[in-house]
Design a protein around this motif. Structure first.
Motif, PDB file in Angstrom:
ATOM      1  N   GLN A 295     -14.894   7.593  -3.245  1.00 11.10           N
ATOM      2  CA  GLN A 295     -14.964   6.037  -3.636  1.00 11.10           C
ATOM      3  C   GLN A 295     -13.927   5.522  -4.233  1.00 11.10           C
ATOM      4  O   GLN A 295     -13.821   4.134  -4.143  1.00 11.10           O
ATOM      5  CB  GLN A 295     -15.981   6.149  -4.774  1.00 11.10           C
ATOM      6  CG  GLN A 295     -17.755   6.634  -4.507  1.00 11.10           C
ATOM      7  CD  GLN A 295     -18.484   6.947  -5.759  1.00 11.10           C
ATOM      8  OE1 GLN A 295     -18.975   6.077  -6.391  1.00 11.10           O
ATOM      9  NE2 GLN A 295     -19.148   8.067  -5.608  1.00 11.10           N
TER      10      GLN A 295
ATOM     11  N   PRO B 279     -14.668   1.511  -6.054  1.00 13.38           N
ATOM     12  CA  PRO B 279     -16.041   1.890  -6.193  1.00 13.38           C
ATOM     13  C   PRO B 279     -17.003   0.537  -6.020  1.00 13.38           C
ATOM     14  O   PRO B 279     -16.691  -0.466  -6.727  1.00 13.38           O
ATOM     15  CB  PRO B 279     -16.264   2.624  -7.200  1.00 13.38           C
ATOM     16  CG  PRO B 279     -15.229   3.268  -7.376  1.00 13.38           C
ATOM     17  CD  PRO B 279     -13.861   2.222  -7.160  1.00 13.38           C
TER      18      PRO B 279
ATOM     19  N   SER C 165     -17.264  13.148  -3.757  1.00 18.57           N
ATOM     20  CA  SER C 165     -17.620  11.759  -3.543  1.00 18.57           C
ATOM     21  C   SER C 165     -16.764  10.730  -4.450  1.00 18.57           C
ATOM     22  O   SER C 165     -16.351   9.707  -3.957  1.00 18.57           O
ATOM     23  CB  SER C 165     -19.020  11.724  -3.968  1.00 18.57           C
ATOM     24  OG  SER C 165     -19.464  10.509  -3.812  1.00 18.57           O
TER      25      SER C 165
END
Length: 122
Positions: A76, A117, A72
């Motif tokens: 991001q 992000p 993840s």
């Protein structure tokens, strides 16, 4: 059943509490994310690979919470991207890995990745 027991059985449920989630913050800093993405790059370059292969390249044996958080974070920062059901190194990461270390363009790309992000855009 006593009157007291009966009243508990028919009591209306209490209202649900609103759950407030914490912001989706990358689990690792950009410098570490670049190191992890480079592990994937060195093994498969830009070839789309299955999630299981990605986490294996990152040192995990199976799908775990830490593995998911790491993947993840790489997404991001925009260092890996999803291609259908697979993942591959992004154009940005490819450029970062192939430009000279002292290149101003490379430094700009790293700064862009660091600020990608959503949490940093809020």
């Amino acid at each position: 059943m006593t009157d007291n027991d009966n009243s508990k059985a028919h009591a209306s449920p209490s209202p649900k509490k609103q759950v407030v989630k914490s912001p989706n913050w990358p689990s690792i800093p950009i410098k570490e994310a670049l190191e992890k993405a480079k592990l994937i790059y060195l093994k498969d370059r830009r070839t789309p690979i299955h999630y299981d292969v990605v986490i294996e390249h990152l040192g995990f044996g199976s799908k775990t919470g830490p593995a998911g958080r790491l993947v993840s974070a790489l997404r991001q920062y925009g260092l890996i991207e999803k291609v259908g059901e697979n993942y591959r190194i992004s154009d940005k990461a490819w450029n970062i890995f192939n430009l000279p270390d002292d290149s101003p363009e490379r430094q700009t790309l790293i700064a862009e990745a660091a600020m990608k992000p959503k949490i940093f855009k809020e």
